[in-house]
Design a protein around this motif. Sequence first.
Motif, PDB file in Angstrom:
ATOM      1  N   THR A 666     -69.925 -87.440 -12.966  1.00 15.69           N
ATOM      2  CA  THR A 666     -69.224 -88.680 -12.177  1.00 15.69           C
ATOM      3  C   THR A 666     -68.142 -88.958 -13.357  1.00 15.69           C
ATOM      4  OG1 THR A 666     -71.433 -89.581 -11.400  1.00 15.69           O
ATOM      5  CG2 THR A 666     -69.793 -91.019 -12.113  1.00 15.69           C
ATOM      6  N   ARG A 667     -68.521 -88.794 -14.789  1.00 19.05           N
ATOM      7  CA  ARG A 667     -67.572 -88.961 -15.462  1.00 19.05           C
ATOM      8  C   ARG A 667     -66.331 -88.243 -15.507  1.00 19.05           C
ATOM      9  NH1 ARG A 667     -70.606 -88.557 -21.367  1.00 19.05           N
ATOM     10  NH2 ARG A 667     -72.405 -88.295 -20.005  1.00 19.05           N
ATOM     11  N   LEU A 668     -66.761 -86.874 -15.291  1.00 21.01           N
ATOM     12  CA  LEU A 668     -65.611 -85.800 -14.839  1.00 21.01           C
ATOM     13  C   LEU A 668     -64.566 -86.308 -13.908  1.00 21.01           C
ATOM     14  CD1 LEU A 668     -64.856 -82.853 -16.149  1.00 21.01           C
ATOM     15  CD2 LEU A 668     -66.297 -82.006 -14.160  1.00 21.01           C
ATOM     16  N   LEU A 669     -65.220 -86.623 -12.720  1.00 18.68           N
ATOM     17  CA  LEU A 669     -64.528 -87.172 -11.365  1.00 18.68           C
ATOM     18  C   LEU A 669     -63.568 -88.463 -11.786  1.00 18.68           C
ATOM     19  CD1 LEU A 669     -66.878 -85.732  -8.544  1.00 18.68           C
ATOM     20  CD2 LEU A 669     -64.581 -84.813  -9.469  1.00 18.68           C
ATOM     21  N   ASP A 670     -64.285 -89.343 -12.512  1.00 18.16           N
ATOM     22  CA  ASP A 670     -63.592 -90.495 -12.712  1.00 18.16           C
ATOM     23  C   ASP A 670     -62.203 -90.457 -13.388  1.00 18.16           C
ATOM     24  OD1 ASP A 670     -65.500 -92.013 -11.618  1.00 18.16           O
ATOM     25  OD2 ASP A 670     -66.592 -92.681 -13.160  1.00 18.16           O
ATOM     26  N   GLU A 671     -62.426 -89.282 -14.540  1.00 20.49           N
ATOM     27  CA  GLU A 671     -61.001 -89.192 -15.283  1.00 20.49           C
ATOM     28  C   GLU A 671     -60.165 -88.115 -14.511  1.00 20.49           C
ATOM     29  OE1 GLU A 671     -62.713 -87.274 -18.894  1.00 20.49           O
ATOM     30  OE2 GLU A 671     -63.858 -88.939 -19.435  1.00 20.49           O
ATOM     31  N   ASP A 672     -60.756 -87.340 -13.801  1.00 24.82           N
ATOM     32  CA  ASP A 672     -59.783 -86.333 -12.936  1.00 24.82           C
ATOM     33  C   ASP A 672     -60.169 -86.270 -11.618  1.00 24.82           C
ATOM     34  OD1 ASP A 672     -58.216 -84.295 -12.455  1.00 24.82           O
ATOM     35  OD2 ASP A 672     -59.143 -82.564 -13.657  1.00 24.82           O
ATOM     36  N   PRO A 673     -60.035 -87.137 -10.553  1.00 25.86           N
ATOM     37  CA  PRO A 673     -60.744 -86.970  -9.292  1.00 25.86           C
ATOM     38  C   PRO A 673     -60.503 -85.691  -8.463  1.00 25.86           C
ATOM     39  CG  PRO A 673     -59.696 -89.035  -9.659  1.00 25.86           C
ATOM     40  CD  PRO A 673     -59.159 -88.179 -10.876  1.00 25.86           C
ATOM     41  N   GLU A 674     -59.444 -84.999  -8.699  1.00 24.92           N
ATOM     42  CA  GLU A 674     -59.404 -83.982  -7.866  1.00 24.92           C
ATOM     43  C   GLU A 674     -59.264 -82.475  -8.801  1.00 24.92           C
ATOM     44  OE1 GLU A 674     -55.469 -84.243  -5.366  1.00 24.92           O
ATOM     45  OE2 GLU A 674     -55.610 -86.406  -5.355  1.00 24.92           O
ATOM     46  N   LEU A 675     -59.985 -82.778 -10.045  1.00 27.02           N
ATOM     47  CA  LEU A 675     -59.891 -81.666 -10.799  1.00 27.02           C
ATOM     48  C   LEU A 675     -58.574 -80.650 -10.810  1.00 27.02           C
ATOM     49  CD1 LEU A 675     -63.406 -80.218  -9.404  1.00 27.02           C
ATOM     50  CD2 LEU A 675     -63.005 -81.673 -11.475  1.00 27.02           C
ATOM     51  N   ALA A 676     -57.661 -81.505 -11.192  1.00 27.02           N
ATOM     52  CA  ALA A 676     -56.235 -81.005 -11.208  1.00 27.02           C
ATOM     53  C   ALA A 676     -55.916 -80.583 -12.654  1.00 27.02           C
ATOM     54  CB  ALA A 676     -55.190 -82.013 -10.966  1.00 27.02           C
ATOM     55  N   ASN A 677     -56.580 -81.162 -13.678  1.00 23.28           N
ATOM     56  CA  ASN A 677     -56.568 -81.225 -15.122  1.00 23.28           C
ATOM     57  C   ASN A 677     -56.755 -79.650 -15.301  1.00 23.28           C
ATOM     58  OD1 ASN A 677     -57.155 -80.742 -18.007  1.00 23.28           O
ATOM     59  ND2 ASN A 677     -57.063 -83.050 -18.103  1.00 23.28           N
ATOM     60  N   PRO A 678     -55.700 -78.777 -16.168  1.00 19.01           N
ATOM     61  CA  PRO A 678     -55.886 -77.468 -16.427  1.00 19.01           C
ATOM     62  C   PRO A 678     -57.324 -77.025 -17.002  1.00 19.01           C
ATOM     63  CG  PRO A 678     -53.631 -78.270 -17.061  1.00 19.01           C
ATOM     64  CD  PRO A 678     -54.304 -79.440 -16.654  1.00 19.01           C
ATOM     65  N   ASN A 679     -57.743 -78.090 -17.721  1.00 14.49           N
ATOM     66  CA  ASN A 679     -59.240 -77.707 -18.374  1.00 14.49           C
ATOM     67  C   ASN A 679     -60.353 -77.700 -17.308  1.00 14.49           C
ATOM     68  OD1 ASN A 679     -58.466 -77.709 -21.046  1.00 14.49           O
ATOM     69  ND2 ASN A 679     -58.664 -79.788 -21.295  1.00 14.49           N
ATOM     70  N   ASN A 680     -60.091 -78.325 -16.247  1.00 10.37           N
ATOM     71  CA  ASN A 680     -61.151 -78.275 -15.035  1.00 10.37           C
ATOM     72  C   ASN A 680     -60.516 -77.542 -13.856  1.00 10.37           C
ATOM     73  OD1 ASN A 680     -62.608 -80.474 -16.438  1.00 10.37           O
ATOM     74  ND2 ASN A 680     -61.238 -82.011 -15.476  1.00 10.37           N
ATOM     75  N   ALA A 681     -59.449 -76.685 -14.090  1.00  9.70           N
ATOM     76  CA  ALA A 681     -58.911 -75.755 -12.902  1.00  9.70           C
ATOM     77  C   ALA A 681     -60.254 -74.807 -12.953  1.00  9.70           C
ATOM     78  CB  ALA A 681     -57.735 -75.063 -13.339  1.00  9.70           C
ATOM     79  N   PHE A 682     -60.860 -74.112 -13.698  1.00 17.06           N
ATOM     80  CA  PHE A 682     -61.847 -73.238 -13.556  1.00 17.06           C
ATOM     81  C   PHE A 682     -63.116 -73.782 -12.700  1.00 17.06           C
ATOM     82  CE2 PHE A 682     -65.603 -70.955 -15.495  1.00 17.06           C
ATOM     83  CZ  PHE A 682     -65.213 -69.445 -15.192  1.00 17.06           C
ATOM     84  N   LEU A 683     -63.725 -74.925 -13.229  1.00 18.22           N
ATOM     85  CA  LEU A 683     -64.538 -75.893 -12.462  1.00 18.22           C
ATOM     86  C   LEU A 683     -64.238 -75.911 -10.865  1.00 18.22           C
ATOM     87  CD1 LEU A 683     -65.701 -78.893 -14.552  1.00 18.22           C
ATOM     88  CD2 LEU A 683     -67.115 -76.743 -13.816  1.00 18.22           C
ATOM     89  N   LYS A 684     -63.019 -76.252 -10.463  1.00 16.83           N
ATOM     90  CA  LYS A 684     -62.491 -76.406  -9.208  1.00 16.83           C
ATOM     91  C   LYS A 684     -62.729 -74.976  -8.620  1.00 16.83           C
ATOM     92  CE  LYS A 684     -58.707 -78.117  -6.482  1.00 16.83           C
ATOM     93  NZ  LYS A 684     -58.605 -77.090  -5.230  1.00 16.83           N
ATOM     94  N   GLN A 685     -62.164 -74.021  -9.181  1.00 21.40           N
ATOM     95  CA  GLN A 685     -62.245 -72.650  -8.704  1.00 21.40           C
ATOM     96  C   GLN A 685     -63.826 -72.233  -8.453  1.00 21.40           C
ATOM     97  OE1 GLN A 685     -60.718 -69.618 -11.440  1.00 21.40           O
ATOM     98  NE2 GLN A 685     -61.534 -68.158 -10.255  1.00 21.40           N
ATOM     99  N   GLN A 686     -64.740 -72.339  -9.371  1.00 23.16           N
ATOM    100  CA  GLN A 686     -66.027 -72.145  -9.086  1.00 23.16           C
ATOM    101  C   GLN A 686     -66.661 -72.931  -7.833  1.00 23.16           C
ATOM    102  OE1 GLN A 686     -68.052 -69.960 -10.568  1.00 23.16           O
ATOM    103  NE2 GLN A 686     -65.920 -69.236 -11.577  1.00 23.16           N
ATOM    104  N   LEU A 687     -66.310 -74.222  -7.773  1.00 24.14           N
ATOM    105  CA  LEU A 687     -66.886 -74.904  -6.869  1.00 24.14           C
ATOM    106  C   LEU A 687     -66.440 -74.515  -5.280  1.00 24.14           C
ATOM    107  CD1 LEU A 687     -68.650 -77.778  -6.718  1.00 24.14           C
ATOM    108  CD2 LEU A 687     -66.536 -78.955  -6.732  1.00 24.14           C
ATOM    109  N   ASP A 688     -65.141 -74.333  -5.399  1.00 22.78           N
ATOM    110  CA  ASP A 688     -64.704 -73.791  -4.141  1.00 22.78           C
ATOM    111  C   ASP A 688     -65.137 -72.423  -3.707  1.00 22.78           C
ATOM    112  OD1 ASP A 688     -63.059 -75.825  -4.092  1.00 22.78           O
ATOM    113  OD2 ASP A 688     -61.279 -74.929  -4.669  1.00 22.78           O
ATOM    114  N   LYS A 689     -65.334 -71.558  -4.817  1.00 20.77           N
ATOM    115  CA  LYS A 689     -66.137 -70.187  -4.338  1.00 20.77           C
ATOM    116  C   LYS A 689     -67.507 -70.421  -3.744  1.00 20.77           C
ATOM    117  CE  LYS A 689     -67.260 -66.144  -7.127  1.00 20.77           C
ATOM    118  NZ  LYS A 689     -67.298 -65.394  -8.601  1.00 20.77           N
ATOM    119  N   LYS A 690     -68.277 -71.385  -4.408  1.00 23.67           N
ATOM    120  CA  LYS A 690     -69.651 -71.641  -4.009  1.00 23.67           C
ATOM    121  C   LYS A 690     -69.861 -72.200  -2.722  1.00 23.67           C
ATOM    122  CE  LYS A 690     -71.584 -72.186  -8.820  1.00 23.67           C
ATOM    123  NZ  LYS A 690     -72.608 -71.407  -8.833  1.00 23.67           N
ATOM    124  N   ALA A 691     -68.758 -73.034  -2.539  1.00 19.28           N
ATOM    125  CA  ALA A 691     -68.662 -73.898  -1.225  1.00 19.28           C
ATOM    126  C   ALA A 691     -68.186 -72.955   0.012  1.00 19.28           C
ATOM    127  CB  ALA A 691     -68.248 -75.164  -1.431  1.00 19.28           C
TER     128      ALA A 691
END
Length: 701
Positions: A666-691
Amino acid sequence: MSLLDQEIKYLAGVGPKKAEMLNKDLNIFTLGDLLYYFPYRYIDKSKFYSIREISLDLPYIQIKGEIKSFLLVGPKRGQRLIATFSDGTGNIELLWFKGIKWIQENLKPGINYTIFGKPTEFNGRINIVHPEVEETQKKSVELASVLHGMYNTSEKMKNAFLNSKAIYKLQQIAWQKASNSITETLPEWMINKLHFLPLAESIFNLHFPQNAEKLQRAEYRIKFEELFFIQLSMLRIKAERNRAFEGLRFPIVGNFFNDFYKNNLPFELTNAQKRVVKEIRVNMNSGTQMNRLVQGDVGSGKTLVALLSMLISLDNNCQSCLMAPTEILASQHFNSISQMLKGLDIQVGLLMGSTKKSEREKLLLDLVEGRLNILIGTHALLEDPVRFKHLGLVVIDEQHRFGVAQRAALWRKNDGIPPHVLVMTATPIPRTLAMTVYGDLDSSIIDELPPGRKPIITAHYRDSKRLRLFGFMKEQIKKGRQIYMVYPLINESEKMDYKNLEDGYFSIMSAFPSPEYYVALLHGKMKKDQKDISMALFKSGKAQIMVATTVIEVGVDVPNASVMVIESAERFGLSQLHQLRGRVGRGGYQSYCILMSGDKLSSDAKKRLEIMVETNDGFAIAEADMKLRGPGDIEGTQQSGMPFDLKLANIAKDGQLIHFSRDIATRLLDEDPELANPNNAFLKQQLDKKAKAKVNWGLIS
């Protein structure tokens, strides 16, 4: 291609036949699947016993010594091999009933072996049947661990020498071959901030724990990751849906709502109902599409909340529909809603599979031209000819009985802006399960019963108390009350000695003879007109006893029925017992639920019946049910039905970790709703890969 994606059949020691069993029985297709197949428990192998210390009280033992001799006993078809094993303090027998030829060829007297197994008794002597045997000097040191993992396998696999020890050995081979291919799945900042072990080290310690602390940290890391990605996926879907789909705005609470509230409200709303109606009102005027789950125990007044929501839709010039899983329940909703709306200029229709063609044609015309305000029905609402002029609200009752594709078909009945969606369930969902399976929905809970409702008294009777039960039933009938008797089966099963409906019906007819008593019969195999006659007899009060199967679990509402007798109650799950109990206690009379069972009960069955006697709280029962049965069986929702499969985390036991992972997501998405932050790019990549292999049903309730 990563080595983790290599087919399991190419791993040394597997081959095509064993690979097929691993595929079918354990869902293991690749080396990666194998490494993510974790032990279900661990045995401490740091301790060695002397033979003179061994007793049957010890769950497992480990000893060192030599085989002194072999003896082959019995006829060829039922032969057993007995080895006398000695460690200098005494002798113990090792027994084999299978794989005798291999044992004779590979184990030799005079060599020092390490033996591991469970002590048992045979012919009055302690022995070990099918022990694990390893030459002491060849015992693996490279991946040695004092905590030894035990792996679940099937009987078929054990017969093919794919037991827990064999899986353990395959894990060793797989680790040595593919461990360098394991890549991190969480960003470095998260691993550092939460003090996690790296992924490869976590997997290693789950299979070959270096110590208890490392094992605990490894379990925590993997469980967190599984639950975190579920929460991140669900919350992201919810946020994307809110951004992508504009919602119908319902700013007006007007004449339809207010007239009903002032003149037709059947009883004063509870504070819980008022709170939920307010949450729905705010939701439907927010400009985003509502997707809300309303949970409420049996009799808590969910239907009234749904009706008030439909009246808000009507005040804003929109139609509503309510879909129920059975014709009995749909008819019940139609009758109760029509009764509550009596005297108001609101048109309500009922559409079911059994609706006559002429009625159906008129109903569909009125619907598309806007003369019909509320449509109630079964799966028939999903059919293509059913078109609305302007559908504003979809209500789905007992939502777990519908597939997501069916809900999607209803959701698409509107052109342009999708309707608001309200899904209801009378089966309370444990909070941890709601946060995972339904984590993308807003949730409302009606946790208060209407005033005047008396708690149902529940008792457990064994078969030996049947005459006492009949006496109690006759007392209740004298007071003018009516009784349900529910059976788990229609016809007798040779494998089950549970009371069946046909026998039960005749024994009740004998104990309650006509003309003094009238006994009605209801089950799923009856024709609709027969069901209607039985229900009419019971509702009118002419029939004092209704003998039925679980067809009455939902949708049968007779306020005068005050006794629920559940035969072979040990056969029912907690959730179903609670649902059945909720069929009584709907009037102002003291109501009772009698759980009948045989004299011999399993420990689980006994626990279920004790819980039912102790509490009427549906949420407490749901929590207990999940702990007893596991989350996979609750509402038929398998863990694999979630956004991603769970290999280690357990929804029933890891509630605290679910809350923690949701807070982080929740805190992560409140700060970066689209996971666009470079720090979160890896998370977005993992999430898309799993989904990528999952259907995004989160868009539809």
